[in-house]
Design a protein around this motif. Sequence first.
Motif, PDB file in Angstrom:
ATOM      1  N   UNK A 176      14.282 -84.162  18.033  1.00 30.65           N
ATOM      2  CA  UNK A 176      15.333 -84.264  19.054  1.00 30.65           C
ATOM      3  C   UNK A 176      15.707 -82.860  19.511  1.00 30.65           C
ATOM      4  N   UNK A 177      15.690 -82.644  20.837  1.00 35.87           N
ATOM      5  CA  UNK A 177      16.110 -81.324  21.355  1.00 35.87           C
ATOM      6  C   UNK A 177      17.479 -81.437  22.033  1.00 35.87           C
ATOM      7  N   UNK A 178      18.337 -80.466  21.752  1.00 37.73           N
ATOM      8  CA  UNK A 178      19.673 -80.425  22.392  1.00 37.73           C
ATOM      9  C   UNK A 178      20.197 -78.993  22.352  1.00 37.73           C
ATOM     10  N   UNK A 179      21.082 -78.651  23.296  1.00 41.34           N
ATOM     11  CA  UNK A 179      21.720 -77.334  23.302  1.00 41.34           C
ATOM     12  C   UNK A 179      23.228 -77.473  23.170  1.00 41.34           C
ATOM     13  N   UNK A 180      23.893 -76.347  22.965  1.00 42.78           N
ATOM     14  CA  UNK A 180      25.358 -76.339  22.862  1.00 42.78           C
ATOM     15  C   UNK A 180      25.981 -76.146  24.248  1.00 42.78           C
ATOM     16  N   UNK A 181      27.321 -76.184  24.299  1.00 42.43           N
ATOM     17  CA  UNK A 181      27.987 -75.852  25.563  1.00 42.43           C
ATOM     18  C   UNK A 181      29.268 -75.075  25.276  1.00 42.43           C
ATOM     19  N   UNK A 182      29.789 -74.473  26.332  1.00 41.84           N
ATOM     20  CA  UNK A 182      31.096 -73.827  26.218  1.00 41.84           C
ATOM     21  C   UNK A 182      32.135 -74.668  26.917  1.00 41.84           C
ATOM     22  N   UNK A 183      33.332 -74.726  26.352  1.00 42.11           N
ATOM     23  CA  UNK A 183      34.439 -75.404  27.020  1.00 42.11           C
ATOM     24  C   UNK A 183      35.696 -74.586  26.766  1.00 42.11           C
ATOM     25  N   UNK A 184      36.340 -74.184  27.855  1.00 44.91           N
ATOM     26  CA  UNK A 184      37.549 -73.350  27.758  1.00 44.91           C
ATOM     27  C   UNK A 184      37.352 -72.171  26.821  1.00 44.91           C
ATOM     28  N   UNK A 185      36.188 -71.540  26.963  1.00 44.82           N
ATOM     29  CA  UNK A 185      35.957 -70.313  26.208  1.00 44.82           C
ATOM     30  C   UNK A 185      35.367 -70.519  24.828  1.00 44.82           C
ATOM     31  N   UNK A 186      35.417 -71.736  24.300  1.00 47.99           N
ATOM     32  CA  UNK A 186      34.886 -71.963  22.951  1.00 47.99           C
ATOM     33  C   UNK A 186      33.498 -72.594  23.014  1.00 47.99           C
ATOM     34  N   UNK A 187      32.729 -72.328  21.964  1.00 53.88           N
ATOM     35  CA  UNK A 187      31.451 -73.023  21.837  1.00 53.88           C
ATOM     36  C   UNK A 187      31.715 -74.428  21.313  1.00 53.88           C
ATOM     37  N   UNK A 188      31.114 -75.396  21.954  1.00 55.07           N
ATOM     38  CA  UNK A 188      31.135 -76.770  21.441  1.00 55.07           C
ATOM     39  C   UNK A 188      29.764 -77.004  20.807  1.00 55.07           C
ATOM     40  N   UNK A 189      29.719 -77.099  19.477  1.00 56.09           N
ATOM     41  CA  UNK A 189      28.407 -77.133  18.796  1.00 56.09           C
ATOM     42  C   UNK A 189      27.746 -78.506  18.859  1.00 56.09           C
ATOM     43  N   UNK A 190      27.292 -78.869  20.064  1.00 60.40           N
ATOM     44  CA  UNK A 190      26.658 -80.190  20.234  1.00 60.40           C
ATOM     45  C   UNK A 190      25.466 -80.332  19.291  1.00 60.40           C
ATOM     46  N   UNK A 191      24.729 -79.211  19.118  1.00 64.70           N
ATOM     47  CA  UNK A 191      23.515 -79.257  18.303  1.00 64.70           C
ATOM     48  C   UNK A 191      23.806 -79.665  16.869  1.00 64.70           C
ATOM     49  N   UNK A 192      24.696 -78.935  16.212  1.00 58.02           N
ATOM     50  CA  UNK A 192      24.940 -79.212  14.794  1.00 58.02           C
ATOM     51  C   UNK A 192      25.669 -80.544  14.603  1.00 58.02           C
ATOM     52  N   UNK A 193      26.486 -80.924  15.581  1.00 56.54           N
ATOM     53  CA  UNK A 193      27.170 -82.222  15.465  1.00 56.54           C
ATOM     54  C   UNK A 193      26.149 -83.355  15.563  1.00 56.54           C
ATOM     55  N   UNK A 194      25.216 -83.222  16.526  1.00 54.89           N
ATOM     56  CA  UNK A 194      24.154 -84.241  16.621  1.00 54.89           C
ATOM     57  C   UNK A 194      23.333 -84.283  15.336  1.00 54.89           C
ATOM     58  N   UNK A 195      23.004 -83.103  14.830  1.00 60.34           N
ATOM     59  CA  UNK A 195      22.202 -83.050  13.597  1.00 60.34           C
ATOM     60  C   UNK A 195      22.890 -83.849  12.485  1.00 60.34           C
ATOM     61  N   UNK A 196      24.208 -83.651  12.348  1.00 56.36           N
ATOM     62  CA  UNK A 196      24.941 -84.343  11.283  1.00 56.36           C
ATOM     63  C   UNK A 196      24.938 -85.856  11.488  1.00 56.36           C
ATOM     64  N   UNK A 197      25.021 -86.297  12.755  1.00 55.62           N
ATOM     65  CA  UNK A 197      24.983 -87.748  13.033  1.00 55.62           C
ATOM     66  C   UNK A 197      23.664 -88.340  12.553  1.00 55.62           C
ATOM     67  N   UNK A 198      22.556 -87.625  12.775  1.00 55.06           N
ATOM     68  CA  UNK A 198      21.251 -88.130  12.337  1.00 55.06           C
ATOM     69  C   UNK A 198      21.168 -88.140  10.804  1.00 55.06           C
ATOM     70  N   UNK A 199      21.725 -87.114  10.168  1.00 47.93           N
ATOM     71  CA  UNK A 199      21.697 -87.088   8.704  1.00 47.93           C
ATOM     72  C   UNK A 199      22.555 -88.232   8.141  1.00 47.93           C
ATOM     73  N   UNK A 200      23.675 -88.514   8.811  1.00 47.83           N
ATOM     74  CA  UNK A 200      24.595 -89.557   8.331  1.00 47.83           C
ATOM     75  C   UNK A 200      23.944 -90.941   8.302  1.00 47.83           C
ATOM     76  N   UNK A 201      22.963 -91.186   9.196  1.00 47.03           N
ATOM     77  CA  UNK A 201      22.352 -92.530   9.204  1.00 47.03           C
ATOM     78  C   UNK A 201      21.152 -92.607   8.264  1.00 47.03           C
ATOM     79  N   UNK A 202      20.833 -91.504   7.570  1.00 48.14           N
ATOM     80  CA  UNK A 202      19.789 -91.587   6.544  1.00 48.14           C
ATOM     81  C   UNK A 202      18.606 -90.656   6.728  1.00 48.14           C
ATOM     82  N   UNK A 203      18.496 -90.003   7.897  1.00 44.94           N
ATOM     83  CA  UNK A 203      17.369 -89.088   8.105  1.00 44.94           C
ATOM     84  C   UNK A 203      17.472 -87.882   7.173  1.00 44.94           C
ATOM     85  N   UNK A 204      16.319 -87.335   6.786  1.00 43.08           N
ATOM     86  CA  UNK A 204      16.240 -86.045   6.097  1.00 43.08           C
ATOM     87  C   UNK A 204      15.832 -84.993   7.134  1.00 43.08           C
ATOM     88  N   UNK A 205      16.159 -83.731   6.852  1.00 40.44           N
ATOM     89  CA  UNK A 205      15.881 -82.667   7.819  1.00 40.44           C
ATOM     90  C   UNK A 205      14.650 -81.872   7.400  1.00 40.44           C
TER      91      UNK A 205
END
Length: 242
Positions: A176-205
């Motif tokens: 799965x490919x994804x990038x992060x974004x900025x919102x109001x000056x902060x980084x929104x870590x879309x990448x690591x949040x998505x990664x955690x969602x996949x790990x939560x359902x049982x995937x290994x990294x």
Amino acid sequence: MIIELQPNSFSPEQTTIWSFPDRGKWATHSGRYRGNWSPYVPRNLILRYSKPGDWILDQFLGSGTTLVEAKLLNRNAVGIDINPQSISLSETNLNFKCETQSKIFVRKGDATDLSFIKDDKIDFICTHPPYSNIIKYSTDINGDLSLLDEDAFFKAINKVAKEAYRVLKKGKYCAVMIGDKRYRGNIVPLGFTLMQKYLDVGFKLKEIIIKEQHNCKSTTKWIGVKRNFLMLAHEYIFIFYK
Ligand SMILES: C[S@@+](CC[C@H](N)C(=O)[O-])C[C@H]1O[C@@H](n2cnc3c(N)ncnc32)[C@H](O)[C@@H]1O
């Protein structure tokens, strides 16, 4: 008319940092679909994580880049997208002759519900969701993840990950490919949040690959002395396995 069906010179990536300044124009590939990935990305992933005759799934088909590569590399593939325009563009891009025996299917559908695929049927998932609402792929399609803010986006990604886990064969890979974004000056870590969602359902990294991003049009507004931000110039490719 298609001049070249394969890249001129191709050598598989060997490290966790990938960069394709020349995005690749063989077969029907072009950069015209906004936010599509360079064909070098699915080519590398397909060659490394699948074999000829395997069934590949792209849950976010876009302009069909993954399926074009699957066809060229003699894999079977299913691609779905919620946007009918993406389906017809992919059909156009897949309409070329080559000598492989691939079976290729595209259909309008929702990545959060793959009920048309039975459990444990897919050999490799190779996909590229919207980056939350950075690029909107429609104005009003119900279920379009590119219209959702982070909370709703990650609720949907949780369902996408569950369905990916269900349809994938045991021991097989999901990229799965994804990038992060900025919102109001902060980084929104879309990448690591998505990664955690996949790990939560049982995937290994298996791997985290950093892909250098070129022509980052939508982020250029963030650079400059006054704001003192660095331009976001990378994306993540997560390689999970079941
Ligand atoms: C980043 S693009 C994929 C680009 C693709 N890799 C390519 O090279 O053309 C993301 C795609 O996800 C689609 N999409 C958004 N929500 C979806 C959903 N719920 N189910 C399936 N596709 C969806 C969008 O219509 C868009 O085409």
